[in-house]
Design an enzyme around this catalytic site. Structure first.
Site, short mmCIF file in Angstrom:
data_model
loop_
_atom_site.label_atom_id
_atom_site.label_comp_id
_atom_site.label_asym_id
_atom_site.label_seq_id
_atom_site.Cartn_x
_atom_site.Cartn_y
_atom_site.Cartn_z
N GLY A 178 -8.95 -3.31 -3.90
CA GLY A 178 -7.45 -3.79 -3.03
C GLY A 178 -6.18 -2.96 -4.17
O GLY A 178 -6.07 -2.19 -4.49
N GLU A 202 2.77 2.85 -0.86
CA GLU A 202 1.29 3.12 -0.35
C GLU A 202 2.25 1.61 0.69
O GLU A 202 2.30 1.03 0.54
CB GLU A 202 1.00 2.26 -1.58
CG GLU A 202 -0.60 2.23 0.12
CD GLU A 202 -2.15 2.03 -0.73
OE1 GLU A 202 -1.88 0.21 -1.57
OE2 GLU A 202 -2.97 2.11 -0.81
N GLU A 217 -11.15 -0.39 -7.81
CA GLU A 217 -10.16 0.83 -7.01
C GLU A 217 -9.43 0.13 -5.94
O GLU A 217 -9.45 -0.20 -5.71
CB GLU A 217 -11.31 0.14 -5.48
CG GLU A 217 -11.71 2.26 -5.14
CD GLU A 217 -11.24 2.04 -3.75
OE1 GLU A 217 -9.69 2.29 -3.54
OE2 GLU A 217 -12.03 1.47 -3.16
N CYS A 225 -6.83 3.51 1.43
CA CYS A 225 -6.51 3.60 0.10
C CYS A 225 -6.66 4.68 -0.04
O CYS A 225 -5.13 5.15 -0.57
CB CYS A 225 -6.96 2.57 -1.40
SG CYS A 225 -9.03 3.25 -0.14
N LYS A 269 -16.56 -12.74 -3.03
CA LYS A 269 -15.13 -13.34 -2.43
C LYS A 269 -14.91 -11.77 -1.19
O LYS A 269 -14.19 -11.53 -1.13
CB LYS A 269 -14.48 -13.73 -3.55
CG LYS A 269 -13.77 -14.54 -2.32
CD LYS A 269 -11.55 -14.67 -2.60
CE LYS A 269 -11.31 -13.84 -2.22
NZ LYS A 269 -10.67 -13.83 -0.74
P1 NAI Z 1 -5.15 -7.66 -2.49
O1 NAI Z 1 -4.86 -6.80 -2.93
O2 NAI Z 1 -3.93 -8.93 -2.74
O3 NAI Z 1 -6.50 -8.02 -1.21
C1 NAI Z 1 -7.58 -7.90 -1.95
C2 NAI Z 1 -8.22 -8.78 -2.69
O4 NAI Z 1 -8.04 -9.29 -3.31
C3 NAI Z 1 -8.27 -10.13 -1.41
O5 NAI Z 1 -9.50 -10.29 -0.95
C4 NAI Z 1 -7.55 -10.40 -1.72
O6 NAI Z 1 -8.06 -12.36 -1.60
C5 NAI Z 1 -7.70 -10.85 -3.38
N1 NAI Z 1 -7.09 -11.06 -3.81
C6 NAI Z 1 -5.37 -11.46 -3.85
N2 NAI Z 1 -4.88 -12.05 -5.15
C7 NAI Z 1 -5.88 -12.40 -5.76
C8 NAI Z 1 -6.13 -12.59 -6.95
N3 NAI Z 1 -4.17 -13.19 -7.75
N4 NAI Z 1 -6.68 -12.63 -7.98
C9 NAI Z 1 -7.98 -12.40 -7.70
N5 NAI Z 1 -7.19 -11.99 -6.23
C10 NAI Z 1 -7.01 -11.74 -5.26
O7 NAI Z 1 -4.12 -7.13 -0.76
P2 NAI Z 1 -3.04 -7.30 0.48
O8 NAI Z 1 -2.30 -8.58 -0.46
O9 NAI Z 1 -3.95 -8.35 0.76
O10 NAI Z 1 -2.12 -6.25 0.95
C11 NAI Z 1 -1.18 -6.18 0.09
C12 NAI Z 1 -1.27 -4.30 0.05
O11 NAI Z 1 -2.39 -4.09 -0.56
C13 NAI Z 1 -1.39 -3.41 1.18
O12 NAI Z 1 -0.34 -3.11 2.02
C14 NAI Z 1 -2.07 -1.95 0.22
O13 NAI Z 1 -0.76 -2.11 -0.12
C15 NAI Z 1 -2.81 -3.11 -0.41
N6 NAI Z 1 -4.32 -3.01 -0.31
C16 NAI Z 1 -5.13 -1.70 -0.88
C17 NAI Z 1 -6.08 -1.76 -0.44
C18 NAI Z 1 -7.66 -0.24 -0.90
O14 NAI Z 1 -8.43 -0.28 -0.43
N7 NAI Z 1 -7.15 -0.31 -2.47
C19 NAI Z 1 -7.06 -2.77 0.42
C20 NAI Z 1 -5.96 -4.04 0.46
C21 NAI Z 1 -4.74 -3.85 0.32
#
Ligand code: NAI
Ligand code: MG
Length: 499
Positions: free
Chosen positions: A250, A403, A272, A306, A197
């Site tokens: 994420g 972050e 991660e 990240c 996904k």
């Molecule tokens: P997120 O963690 O919500 O999104 C990452 C992925 O998780 C996306 O594919 C999203 O659709 C999915 N996701 C979201 N909620 C979910 C749930 N309840 N169950 C399963 N999958 C789910 O990150 P978001 O909201 O886009 O960004 C917020 C913050 O997260 C950013 O400002 C950053 O600080 C951090 N982040 C860190 C990343 C990394 O590489 N470690 C990458 C993206 C965001």
């Protein structure tokens, strides 16, 4: 900021690709969502709609998991030789190389990153990743085990590593294609089948990769790609009772939700997550490389990494020179749309991220931090933020603890090198760290004290498919890359035979 004059001529495949509603890949067929719903993705440089994409939800995840299960248990994938599996993964790398320009453009449009960066970073790293794991397909071995408590010759015992089964993979938007490669490469090499996904902000390169996966000859149902929102499609995948493992990249917040969702069937979990990585410059460092190194540690990919070097600790004597140098570097960065050939830094991925990062800038200013350069949004069109260097912070401030995921670094002086490890470790995260010094003893001794999955010495953001990457503490569970990641995609079976 220059206006969005698109100097690079869009690749014909790209214009065609974004104008047609994109479907999802289930069991080798490109299909609409069960609900018939679609969602929009946006061009972050303009805020305009870029494309329409089938919106996956629980029912689609269900269909995809069924296909992956069938491909795993009875399909051609379950009988194929490791060598053939490796050849298919290698072919995928070759195909990606053949379509490099098209993918780089698609990535730049969907994510916002400078096209020139996608060409030299995201694409080559993704291609190499597939090639590296193509090689592993034939090298996943068990051991023969001399049993310790039994007379020799009574038993013949050995271990085998078997694929874990059906894997759910949920990836973010900061490196959309590369994160797909990081996840798919080792899972395919191990013989798993997959439901991927992509992030709702950036599904396009993963979907286009699905076409290359078919072209590479990977059988139907082995890789299923279901775009959709996290709260619906993502949550359904993490909770699905017939998924054996979920791999997530994420936010730490969602990582914890994934863990809870996975508890239902105790599926394996690897995570991660976020970071707030310290980048430490000592007085004796080669400042000619440390200064640009510190700038690119935070500004690369608009700061949406990240492992971004977001807490810059500088030994007192070098502080003014480094701050001035990084600020000078920041002020020369050309903040432009990704398709502008001069763009060094593109927009953030979404309006949500723009508001989030600007919120941090406001909170920093309110708490007394001073922006030496930057400190605000750039322009009024698109989601651009000025590269920012903050000083006068204290360890309690949100900008130092949380972050930000944007082009914002806090520069903090230190005077006692014996305390820097404790200061660097004063965070819930533990993903990466940087150390800049000419003294190798100092460098390695500090590296041993830092609680982080990666430590870079006199460099930063250096990645290789062979080098494990992942987090201590709340930066995650498990490792991506290297042979380490293969442990997450395999189960060990002990076979013990009486002789
Ligand atoms: P997120 O963690 O919500 O999104 C990452 C992925 O998780 C996306 O594919 C999203 O659709 C999915 N996701 C979201 N909620 C979910 C749930 N309840 N169950 C399963 N999958 C789910 O990150 P978001 O909201 O886009 O960004 C917020 C913050 O997260 C950013 O400002 C950053 O600080 C951090 N982040 C860190 C990343 C990394 O590489 N470690 C990458 C993206 C965001
Ligand atoms: Mg979220």
């Amino acid at each position: 900021m220059a206006t969005a004059s698109v100097a690079v001529r869009p690749h014909e495949n790209v214009t065609g690709y974004v104008t047609k509603t994109r479907k999802m890949l289930i069991n080798g067929k490109w299909v609409d969502s069960a609900s018939g719903k679609t969602f929009e993705t946006y061009n972050p440089a303009t805020g305009e709609v870029l494309s329409h994409v089938a919106e996956g939800d629980k029912e689609d995840i269900d269909r995809a998991v069924k296909a992956a299960r069938a491909a795993f248990e009875t399909g051609p994938w379950s009988k194929i030789s490791p060598s053939e599996r490796g050849r298919m993964i290698w072919r995928l790398g070759d195909l990606l190389e053949k379509h490099l320009e098209e993918f780089a453009q698609l990535e730049s449009l969907d994510n916002g990153k400078p096209l020139k960066i996608a060409r030299v970073a995201d694409l080559p790293l993704s291609i190499d990743h597939f090639r590296y794991y193509a090689g592993w397909a034939t090298k996943i071995e068990g051991n023969t085990v001399p049993m310790s408590g039994w007379k020799q010759g009574m038993f013949h015992a050995y271990t085998v590593r078997e694929p874990v089964g059906v894997v759910g993979q949920i990836i973010p938007w900061n490196f959309p294609l590369l994160m797909a490669a990081w996840k798919l490469g080792p899972a395919l090499a191990s013989g798993c089948t997959i439901v991927l996904k992509p992030a709702e902000q950036t599904p396009l390169t993963a979907l286009r990769l699905g076409e290359l996966i078919q072209e590479a000859g990977i059988p139907d149902g082995v890789v299923n790609i279901v775009p959709g929102y996290g709260e619906t499609a993502g949550a359904a995948l993490a909770a699905h009772p017939d998924v054996d493992k979920v791999a997530f990249t994420g936010s730490t917040e969602v990582g914890k939700l994934i863990l809870k969702a996975a508890a239902g069937n105790l599926k394996k979990v690897s995570l991660e997550l976020g970071g707030k990585s310290p980048n430490i410059i000592f007085d004796d460092a080669d400042l000619d490389s440390a200064i640009p190194g510190a700038a690119s540690a935070i500004f690369f990919n608009q700061g949406q990494c990240c492992c971004a070097g977001s807490r810059l600790y500088i030994e007192k004597k070098a502080f003014d020179k480094v701050v001035e140098g990084v600020a000078d570097n920041a002020s020369k960065i050309r903040v432009r749309p990704g398709f502008d050939p001069d763009s060094d830094l593109g927009p953030l991925v979404s309006e949500e991220q723009l508001n989030r990062v600007c919120g941090f800038l406001e909170s920093g200013a309110k708490e007394g931090a001073k922006a030496v350069t930057g400190g605000s949004r750039e322009g009024t069109t698109g989601y651009f933020v000025k590269p920012t260097v903050l000083i006068n912070t204290n360890p309690k401030m949100k900008v130092v603890q949380e972050e930000i995921f944007g082009p914002v670094v806090t520069a903090i002086p230190f005077s006692d090198p014996s305390e820097i490890a404790a200061t660097a470790n004063d965070t819930i995260y533990g993903l990466a760290a940087g150390i800049w010094t000419r003294d190798i003893k100092k460098a390695h001794s500090l590296a041993s004290k830092i609680k982080a999955g990666t430590v870079w010495i006199n460099c930063y953001n250096i990645f290789d498919a062979s080098l494990p990457f992942g987090g201590y503490k709340q930066s995650g569970w498990g490792r991506e890359m290297g042979h380490e990641v293969l442990e997450h995609y395999t189960e060990v079976k002990s076979v013990c035979a009486a002789l």
